[in-house]
Design an enzyme around this catalytic site. Sequence first.
Site, PDB file in Angstrom:
ATOM      1  N   CYS A  79       3.135  -3.108   4.108  1.00  0.00           N
ATOM      2  CA  CYS A  79       2.262  -2.000   4.507  1.00  0.00           C
ATOM      3  C   CYS A  79       2.985  -1.283   5.648  1.00  0.00           C
ATOM      4  O   CYS A  79       4.199  -1.444   5.802  1.00  0.00           O
ATOM      5  CB  CYS A  79       0.857  -2.465   4.868  1.00  0.00           C
ATOM      6  SG  CYS A  79       0.733  -3.533   6.315  1.00  0.00           S
ATOM      7  N   GLY A  80       2.292  -0.478   6.418  1.00  0.00           N
ATOM      8  CA  GLY A  80       2.983   0.242   7.488  1.00  0.00           C
ATOM      9  C   GLY A  80       3.553  -0.715   8.527  1.00  0.00           C
ATOM     10  O   GLY A  80       4.749  -0.684   8.839  1.00  0.00           O
ATOM     11  N   ARG A 139       8.447 -32.387  13.288  1.00  0.00           N
ATOM     12  CA  ARG A 139       7.359 -31.775  14.061  1.00  0.00           C
ATOM     13  C   ARG A 139       6.753 -30.557  13.368  1.00  0.00           C
ATOM     14  O   ARG A 139       5.559 -30.297  13.496  1.00  0.00           O
ATOM     15  CB  ARG A 139       7.836 -31.418  15.470  1.00  0.00           C
ATOM     16  CG  ARG A 139       8.908 -30.344  15.520  1.00  0.00           C
ATOM     17  CD  ARG A 139       9.532 -30.272  16.899  1.00  0.00           C
ATOM     18  NE  ARG A 139      10.382 -29.092  17.066  1.00  0.00           N
ATOM     19  CZ  ARG A 139      11.612 -28.984  16.562  1.00  0.00           C
ATOM     20  NH1 ARG A 139      12.135 -29.969  15.850  1.00  0.00           N
ATOM     21  NH2 ARG A 139      12.330 -27.893  16.777  1.00  0.00           N
ATOM     22  N   ASP A 153       0.870  -1.181   0.000  1.00  0.00           N
ATOM     23  CA  ASP A 153       0.000   0.000   0.000  1.00  0.00           C
ATOM     24  C   ASP A 153       0.909   1.235   0.000  1.00  0.00           C
ATOM     25  O   ASP A 153       2.134   1.121  -0.192  1.00  0.00           O
ATOM     26  CB  ASP A 153      -0.999  -0.030   1.174  1.00  0.00           C
ATOM     27  CG  ASP A 153      -0.336   0.196   2.527  1.00  0.00           C
ATOM     28  OD1 ASP A 153       0.912   0.281   2.590  1.00  0.00           O
ATOM     29  OD2 ASP A 153      -1.067   0.287   3.529  1.00  0.00           O
ATOM     30  N   HIS A 154       0.325   2.415   0.202  1.00  0.00           N
ATOM     31  CA  HIS A 154       1.118   3.644   0.160  1.00  0.00           C
ATOM     32  C   HIS A 154       2.241   3.650   1.201  1.00  0.00           C
ATOM     33  O   HIS A 154       3.314   4.174   0.953  1.00  0.00           O
ATOM     34  CB  HIS A 154       0.209   4.866   0.353  1.00  0.00           C
ATOM     35  CG  HIS A 154      -0.631   4.790   1.578  1.00  0.00           C
ATOM     36  ND1 HIS A 154      -1.694   3.912   1.693  1.00  0.00           N
ATOM     37  CD2 HIS A 154      -0.563   5.455   2.759  1.00  0.00           C
ATOM     38  CE1 HIS A 154      -2.254   4.053   2.888  1.00  0.00           C
ATOM     39  NE2 HIS A 154      -1.575   4.983   3.553  1.00  0.00           N
ATOM     40  N   HIS A 206       9.909 -23.090   9.852  1.00  0.00           N
ATOM     41  CA  HIS A 206       8.973 -23.738  10.778  1.00  0.00           C
ATOM     42  C   HIS A 206       7.507 -23.618  10.355  1.00  0.00           C
ATOM     43  O   HIS A 206       6.722 -24.506  10.639  1.00  0.00           O
ATOM     44  CB  HIS A 206       9.096 -23.119  12.180  1.00  0.00           C
ATOM     45  CG  HIS A 206      10.362 -23.503  12.871  1.00  0.00           C
ATOM     46  ND1 HIS A 206      10.607 -23.199  14.191  1.00  0.00           N
ATOM     47  CD2 HIS A 206      11.479 -24.166  12.426  1.00  0.00           C
ATOM     48  CE1 HIS A 206      11.813 -23.653  14.535  1.00  0.00           C
ATOM     49  NE2 HIS A 206      12.363 -24.231  13.482  1.00  0.00           N
ATOM     50  N   ASN A 207       7.155 -22.508   9.727  1.00  0.00           N
ATOM     51  CA  ASN A 207       5.727 -22.243   9.464  1.00  0.00           C
ATOM     52  C   ASN A 207       5.317 -22.401   8.006  1.00  0.00           C
ATOM     53  O   ASN A 207       4.141 -22.259   7.682  1.00  0.00           O
ATOM     54  CB  ASN A 207       5.358 -20.835   9.952  1.00  0.00           C
ATOM     55  CG  ASN A 207       5.835 -20.563  11.352  1.00  0.00           C
ATOM     56  OD1 ASN A 207       6.651 -19.680  11.582  1.00  0.00           O
ATOM     57  ND2 ASN A 207       5.361 -21.345  12.307  1.00  0.00           N
ATOM     58  N   ARG A 233       7.007   0.860   7.810  1.00  0.00           N
ATOM     59  CA  ARG A 233       7.224   2.014   8.701  1.00  0.00           C
ATOM     60  C   ARG A 233       8.025   1.679   9.949  1.00  0.00           C
ATOM     61  O   ARG A 233       8.306   2.564  10.753  1.00  0.00           O
ATOM     62  CB  ARG A 233       5.869   2.593   9.129  1.00  0.00           C
ATOM     63  CG  ARG A 233       5.160   3.367   8.024  1.00  0.00           C
ATOM     64  CD  ARG A 233       3.839   3.917   8.497  1.00  0.00           C
ATOM     65  NE  ARG A 233       3.235   4.755   7.470  1.00  0.00           N
ATOM     66  CZ  ARG A 233       1.926   4.985   7.360  1.00  0.00           C
ATOM     67  NH1 ARG A 233       1.075   4.430   8.226  1.00  0.00           N
ATOM     68  NH2 ARG A 233       1.459   5.752   6.411  1.00  0.00           N
TER      69      ARG A 233
HETATM   70  C1  RB5 Z   1      -1.820   2.792   6.508  1.00  0.00           C
HETATM   71  O1  RB5 Z   1      -1.826   4.017   7.137  1.00  0.00           O
HETATM   72  C2  RB5 Z   1      -1.598   1.664   7.517  1.00  0.00           C
HETATM   73  O2  RB5 Z   1      -2.705   1.530   8.346  1.00  0.00           O
HETATM   74  C3  RB5 Z   1      -1.332   0.365   6.791  1.00  0.00           C
HETATM   75  O3  RB5 Z   1      -0.241   0.529   5.965  1.00  0.00           O
HETATM   76  C4  RB5 Z   1      -1.018  -0.854   7.628  1.00  0.00           C
HETATM   77  O4  RB5 Z   1      -0.018  -0.582   8.563  1.00  0.00           O
HETATM   78  C5  RB5 Z   1      -2.149  -1.568   8.204  1.00  0.00           C
HETATM   79  O5  RB5 Z   1      -2.010  -2.607   8.851  1.00  0.00           O
END
Ligand code: RB5
Length: 156
Positions: A73-74, A141, A16-17, A106-107, A117
Amino acid sequence: MTPGGNRAWRVALGADHAGYAAKKELFRELAGLGYKVVDYGTHSVEPCDYPEYALRVSKAVAGGRCDRGILVCGSGLGMEIAANKVRGIRAAAPWSVRTAKLASQHNWSNVLCLPGRFASIPTLKKMAAAWLKTAPERGGRHERRVKKIIKIESKF
Ligand code: RB5
């Protein structure tokens, strides 16, 4: 899914952004390592909704068009929740290079969700590369436990 480290793998990449800048860097890094990287967007920092990109990448992996997927994402968390709604997807959001390796070993995760972020670009690159080259551990396992996850999914 073939063992880790297969550079012929097609890797679906989405963000995402909040993950857009990291996605651009990851594209370059993984392509440079020899993976065939497919970019599923987003293509700008314009605010958008992460479930759309989680779905695109997850469908590519679950449908066999790509071998593994990476979402940014963030926090990595929204992508993880959304991707895990798609049948056949085991999405994991690690917080270090070590846990990225474990997410495969493991997963048996087939989608990695990264926190654009909350980690530096060099760390995100290391996490992605380490995850891709770590093979799922079979025959013990961990396989037993992953099979229990798959069985849960088959019931709902
Ligand atoms: C976007 O602001 C943020 O909420 C998204 O990137 C993410 O971290 C959501 O889980």
